[in-house]
Design an enzyme around this catalytic site. Sequence first.
Site, PDB file in Angstrom:
ATOM      1  N   LYS A 268     -27.459  42.394 -23.567  1.00 15.49           N
ATOM      2  CA  LYS A 268     -27.007  41.005 -23.741  1.00 15.49           C
ATOM      3  C   LYS A 268     -27.868  40.071 -22.899  1.00 15.49           C
ATOM      4  O   LYS A 268     -27.994  40.249 -21.691  1.00 15.49           O
ATOM      5  CB  LYS A 268     -25.531  40.894 -23.309  1.00 15.49           C
ATOM      6  CG  LYS A 268     -24.990  39.449 -23.241  1.00 15.49           C
ATOM      7  CD  LYS A 268     -23.516  39.396 -22.843  1.00 15.49           C
ATOM      8  CE  LYS A 268     -23.031  37.973 -22.624  1.00 15.49           C
ATOM      9  NZ  LYS A 268     -21.627  37.886 -22.188  1.00 15.49           N
ATOM     10  N   ASP A 273     -24.298  31.152 -19.400  1.00 14.85           N
ATOM     11  CA  ASP A 273     -23.058  31.123 -20.185  1.00 14.85           C
ATOM     12  C   ASP A 273     -22.119  30.055 -19.619  1.00 14.85           C
ATOM     13  O   ASP A 273     -21.422  30.289 -18.642  1.00 14.85           O
ATOM     14  CB  ASP A 273     -22.384  32.508 -20.146  1.00 14.85           C
ATOM     15  CG  ASP A 273     -21.122  32.556 -21.016  1.00 14.85           C
ATOM     16  OD1 ASP A 273     -20.877  31.584 -21.764  1.00 14.85           O
ATOM     17  OD2 ASP A 273     -20.397  33.577 -20.946  1.00 14.85           O
ATOM     18  N   LYS A 280     -16.123  26.992 -19.541  1.00 15.84           N
ATOM     19  CA  LYS A 280     -15.585  27.702 -18.384  1.00 15.84           C
ATOM     20  C   LYS A 280     -15.236  26.702 -17.289  1.00 15.84           C
ATOM     21  O   LYS A 280     -15.870  25.647 -17.194  1.00 15.84           O
ATOM     22  CB  LYS A 280     -16.655  28.652 -17.814  1.00 15.84           C
ATOM     23  CG  LYS A 280     -16.900  29.914 -18.612  1.00 15.84           C
ATOM     24  CD  LYS A 280     -17.917  30.790 -17.882  1.00 15.84           C
ATOM     25  CE  LYS A 280     -18.283  32.005 -18.707  1.00 15.84           C
ATOM     26  NZ  LYS A 280     -17.185  32.972 -18.865  1.00 15.84           N
ATOM     27  N   ASP A 291     -25.613  36.329 -16.782  1.00 18.03           N
ATOM     28  CA  ASP A 291     -25.153  36.802 -18.084  1.00 18.03           C
ATOM     29  C   ASP A 291     -26.296  37.349 -18.948  1.00 18.03           C
ATOM     30  O   ASP A 291     -26.083  37.789 -20.068  1.00 18.03           O
ATOM     31  CB  ASP A 291     -24.402  35.677 -18.808  1.00 18.03           C
ATOM     32  CG  ASP A 291     -23.235  36.196 -19.634  1.00 18.03           C
ATOM     33  OD1 ASP A 291     -22.775  37.320 -19.369  1.00 18.03           O
ATOM     34  OD2 ASP A 291     -22.799  35.475 -20.551  1.00 18.03           O
ATOM     35  N   ASP A 350     -16.512  31.216 -25.776  1.00 18.66           N
ATOM     36  CA  ASP A 350     -16.906  31.920 -24.549  1.00 18.66           C
ATOM     37  C   ASP A 350     -16.999  33.430 -24.774  1.00 18.66           C
ATOM     38  O   ASP A 350     -17.541  34.155 -23.952  1.00 18.66           O
ATOM     39  CB  ASP A 350     -15.904  31.601 -23.432  1.00 18.66           C
ATOM     40  CG  ASP A 350     -16.440  31.948 -22.053  1.00 18.66           C
ATOM     41  OD1 ASP A 350     -17.653  32.217 -21.945  1.00 18.66           O
ATOM     42  OD2 ASP A 350     -15.640  31.927 -21.090  1.00 18.66           O
ATOM     43  N   GLU A 352     -19.027  35.052 -26.462  1.00 20.14           N
ATOM     44  CA  GLU A 352     -20.296  34.956 -27.198  1.00 20.14           C
ATOM     45  C   GLU A 352     -21.129  36.220 -27.113  1.00 20.14           C
ATOM     46  O   GLU A 352     -21.959  36.487 -27.974  1.00 20.14           O
ATOM     47  CB  GLU A 352     -21.110  33.754 -26.685  1.00 20.14           C
ATOM     48  CG  GLU A 352     -21.973  34.002 -25.436  1.00 20.14           C
ATOM     49  CD  GLU A 352     -21.179  34.408 -24.204  1.00 20.14           C
ATOM     50  OE1 GLU A 352     -19.978  34.074 -24.138  1.00 20.14           O
ATOM     51  OE2 GLU A 352     -21.743  35.074 -23.308  1.00 20.14           O
ATOM     52  N   ARG A 354     -20.335  39.353 -27.476  1.00 20.95           N
ATOM     53  CA  ARG A 354     -20.086  40.272 -28.594  1.00 20.95           C
ATOM     54  C   ARG A 354     -20.724  39.752 -29.879  1.00 20.95           C
ATOM     55  O   ARG A 354     -21.074  40.539 -30.765  1.00 20.95           O
ATOM     56  CB  ARG A 354     -18.571  40.501 -28.738  1.00 20.95           C
ATOM     57  CG  ARG A 354     -17.781  39.249 -28.974  1.00 20.95           C
ATOM     58  CD  ARG A 354     -16.303  39.421 -28.649  1.00 20.95           C
ATOM     59  NE  ARG A 354     -16.043  39.447 -27.206  1.00 20.95           N
ATOM     60  CZ  ARG A 354     -14.850  39.695 -26.656  1.00 20.95           C
ATOM     61  NH1 ARG A 354     -13.805  39.903 -27.434  1.00 20.95           N
ATOM     62  NH2 ARG A 354     -14.718  39.704 -25.354  1.00 20.95           N
TER      63      ARG A 354
END
Length: 501
Positions: A268, A273, A280, A291, A350, A352, A354
């Site tokens: 990933k 993020d 967030k 991230d 959020d 994201e 996956r």
Amino acid sequence: MSGAIRAFVMVQFSTQPSSSVKVSDALAVYVPSDGQPLVFNSSLGELVVSSYDRIFEQGFSAEEEQIFFTHLHNSVATPCIFVGLGKKDLITTDLLRRASALMARKAEENNITAISFYPAVVKSAIQSTQAIVEGIALGTYEFMQFKSKKKPSKKLHSATLLYDNPLEKDTFSKGIEKGKIFSESTILARDWINSPPSDMTPAKMVRLARQLNSKHLRVKVLNKRQMEKLGMGALLGVSRGSHEPPYFVHLHYKPASPPKKRIALCGKGITFDSGGLSLKPAASMETMKYDMAGAATVISVFNALSKLKPNVEVHGLTPLTENMPGGHALKPGDVVRSLSGKTIEVLNTDAEGRLVLADTLVYAQRQKVDEIVDVATLTGACVIALGPNMAAVMGTSSKLIERLHVAASLCGEKLWELPLENSYKSHIKSSVADIKNIGKPMTAGTIIGGLFLKEFVGEKTSWAHIDMASIGWTSERTSLSAVGATGAMVRTLLGYVLSHN
Ligand code: BES
Ligand code: ZN
Ligand code: ZN
């Protein structure tokens, strides 16, 4: 700020016959709590042993990771660091690694720039020296690229492994070589992850990854247009709110002779993020430059593969994008179409990771590999469930998961398997699309992340998902890591690839 693919282990490692050690050299001495100090054959070695009663009276009892600095009285005062290893029978290579890290830092605290020692060995001498080298290299790491004042010379510059027997020289040298490559790749990942998010953009990661291109390692990059053509709607959806263009990096290491296994490593790569429109809170965003740790891990593994040249074919696949709230950003309720054709209702922007991994896993299966492993800072729930010292693993193949467990434990990292509980599949049912990207609030968040990814993996595919949100970042100094990126999972994945060799 410039950045290069090369990360350097600051400490120089070498071997020397123990007869060459001088009384003025700073020494480190490993000591089990139920035995004698492990020393080399020389009068200096004898001095260590004869001084030991005094050291013991001064409070050093050689407990695990106990470090004691003193001077040995000689014609000159010899600086000496005693390194506690605890009970002989319980010493592991991981303990050698951690204790060596603390030893190296103690040396730096005492302005020692060069240290000599006879390496402690448990089971394999190569693995033990490798672990000691990793401990010293990783334990003294600091991220200095953005400090205006570079630290002065109060650093450990050299570590000399002393040998009594010329046969040991070769073994120690092999361990040093491996330890250096494993550490260098870990440090590379740390440097990238620690870099500020506006510096380490998807484009920057592409530039750095391209530098790995060589005869056996091809670097292919897909841009936005190419991803559109392919149909990577999930990845592209995530990138919509950002001004930074997204990329997909495909690294391909192919050995000279027919490979023993074909593997895909997916990581990933969200370079920042923010949560997107499902923004967030400020405090949760502070560390969200990490991230992209999964992608940094995968690319760093390739840095090592190009040097170690194992007989395993490896694909490295990293979706790279920011997750930002912009005018074009995905809105909760939007539906995206993934590379497999499956449609996804995005109820929380959020979640994201996956989404970008869904397209990546489909792409990975098209490479016709035997096994797929993905690494991702996927869920906050993982941090809560497992705490800072272990990552979650789940997947479709118990053999693959066992192999990952073995690789992790050899390098002192820990994985804990979570079940891909079938009955929770209903939590990601969507009334609008084929599937939605979140489950029920506060319910098995890490497992739901895994179950979502499984939707993009064929029934017969050997696949494992590692959620490394828990271990990718440390807010406190540990024996092996400074505050910030830990470089976790680089050595585990590298060990896993090499285990097929
Ligand atoms: N990158 C985060 C996960 C994360 C959180 C990593 C904390 C490291 C530390 C991920 O994209 C995320 O935000 N996941 C959400 C999913 C939820 C909306 C279903 C989460 O964990 O809250
Ligand atoms: Zn997120
Ligand atoms: Zn994320």
